[in-house]
Design an enzyme around this catalytic site. Sequence first.
Site, PDB file in Angstrom:
ATOM      1  N   ASP A 181       0.833  -1.209   0.000  1.00 46.07           N
ATOM      2  CA  ASP A 181       0.000   0.000   0.000  1.00 46.07           C
ATOM      3  C   ASP A 181       0.869   1.262   0.000  1.00 46.07           C
ATOM      4  O   ASP A 181       1.986   1.260   0.531  1.00 46.07           O
ATOM      5  CB  ASP A 181      -0.894  -0.024   1.254  1.00 46.07           C
ATOM      6  CG  ASP A 181      -2.047   0.963   1.144  1.00 46.07           C
ATOM      7  OD1 ASP A 181      -2.354   1.415   0.015  1.00 46.07           O
ATOM      8  OD2 ASP A 181      -2.637   1.295   2.182  1.00 46.07           O
ATOM      9  N   ASN A 230     -10.709  -2.918  -5.994  1.00 50.12           N
ATOM     10  CA  ASN A 230      -9.909  -1.874  -6.653  1.00 50.12           C
ATOM     11  C   ASN A 230     -10.503  -1.401  -7.984  1.00 50.12           C
ATOM     12  O   ASN A 230     -10.123  -0.344  -8.499  1.00 50.12           O
ATOM     13  CB  ASN A 230      -8.459  -2.332  -6.879  1.00 50.12           C
ATOM     14  CG  ASN A 230      -7.619  -2.311  -5.616  1.00 50.12           C
ATOM     15  OD1 ASN A 230      -6.667  -3.076  -5.481  1.00 50.12           O
ATOM     16  ND2 ASN A 230      -7.954  -1.448  -4.673  1.00 50.12           N
TER      17      ASN A 230
HETATM   18  C1  FPP Z   1      -1.597   0.187  -3.492  1.00 47.64           C
HETATM   19  O1  FPP Z   1      -1.317   1.547  -3.381  1.00 47.64           O
HETATM   20  C2  FPP Z   1      -1.365  -0.399  -4.820  1.00 47.64           C
HETATM   21  C3  FPP Z   1      -2.327  -0.929  -5.652  1.00 47.64           C
HETATM   22  C4  FPP Z   1      -3.740  -1.019  -5.292  1.00 47.64           C
HETATM   23  C5  FPP Z   1      -2.113  -1.474  -6.992  1.00 47.64           C
HETATM   24  C6  FPP Z   1      -0.935  -1.784  -7.760  1.00 47.64           C
HETATM   25  C7  FPP Z   1       0.244  -2.499  -7.262  1.00 47.64           C
HETATM   26  C8  FPP Z   1       1.375  -2.477  -7.958  1.00 47.64           C
HETATM   27  C9  FPP Z   1       1.501  -1.706  -9.229  1.00 47.64           C
HETATM   28  C10 FPP Z   1       2.550  -3.217  -7.487  1.00 47.64           C
HETATM   29  C11 FPP Z   1       3.123  -4.103  -8.530  1.00 47.64           C
HETATM   30  C12 FPP Z   1       2.424  -5.355  -8.824  1.00 47.64           C
HETATM   31  C13 FPP Z   1       2.671  -6.124  -9.934  1.00 47.64           C
HETATM   32  C14 FPP Z   1       1.985  -7.460 -10.108  1.00 47.64           C
HETATM   33  C15 FPP Z   1       3.607  -5.710 -10.981  1.00 47.64           C
HETATM   34  P1  FPP Z   1      -2.489   2.637  -3.297  1.00 47.64           P
HETATM   35  O2  FPP Z   1      -2.785   3.121  -4.663  1.00 47.64           O
HETATM   36  O3  FPP Z   1      -3.671   2.063  -2.573  1.00 47.64           O
HETATM   37  O4  FPP Z   1      -1.798   3.757  -2.449  1.00 47.64           O
HETATM   38  P2  FPP Z   1      -2.486   4.883  -1.529  1.00 47.64           P
HETATM   39  O5  FPP Z   1      -3.018   4.164  -0.305  1.00 47.64           O
HETATM   40  O6  FPP Z   1      -1.363   5.782  -1.221  1.00 47.64           O
HETATM   41  O7  FPP Z   1      -3.577   5.528  -2.323  1.00 47.64           O
END
Ligand code: FPP
Length: 235
Positions: A15, A63
């Site tokens: 996260d 998501n």
């Molecule tokens: C969380 O941060 C991340 C995600 C929901 C999605 C994506 C994850 C990645 C891109 C990592 C890599 C994975 C692969 C398989 C290549 P957030 O957007 O929820 O952060 P925030 O809490 O600061 O809004």
Amino acid sequence: MAELYIPEHVGIIMDGNGRWAKKRGLPRQVGHTYGAQTFRNITRYISKQGVKILTLYAFSTENWKRPAEEVGAIMKIFHQYLVDSLTDFRDDDIKVVFIGDRSAFSPNLIQLINETEEVAKNRKGMLLNIAMNYGGRDEILRAVKQICKDVQEHRSDIDSLTEKDIEKYLYTAHQPDPDLIIRTGGEHRLSNFLLYQAAYSEFYSVDTLWPDFKPKDFDRAIEEFNKRSRRFGGV
Ligand code: FPP
């Protein structure tokens, strides 16, 4: 210092990508691009530490509620990652599997997911579960439906069902439960991650945002894990 015990199965809730980008005045998706880089580096590092199973939460069933532009950017990152991953992790002998409902992805992405699993299937190193379109409740619902079917069609009997039987219907069938779940970004919740499997997992939350998460942060989590007394409901 005594040798640290390395947990067999570690889960990570990655996260903080969005906040990492916002802090730098960049669009959220740039945070995901950097997050994908951390994903690769940390996976390699963790496999070298002797962890047997690593489960990374990449995209939840919830998501999809994000703005279409951000979801589209994440799908692009997955796509690029998967193209690279056909060779990525080969030298580290990491076996890659995907957990979650892949049917919601584009046919192209589904094909890449299947190919990635196929090229890695005979590897003997760490097992990497990438949770994509994964939700703990969705996983339990799917298991319940399959159990009902098996009962209806006389493959299973209601009265003799055990907790172990339920495990066999989960995406993580035949894998040990996670010993340690790490969450970056400072929140203290599971957010629908491995709900059934996490019953006795040790939870470790760290303020570090995912793109900034480094091997030393993982080492700290392991040190903290070694201080915990795991009683599994006993004394
Ligand atoms: C969380 O941060 C991340 C995600 C929901 C999605 C994506 C994850 C990645 C891109 C990592 C890599 C994975 C692969 C398989 C290549 P957030 O957007 O929820 O952060 P925030 O809490 O600061 O809004």
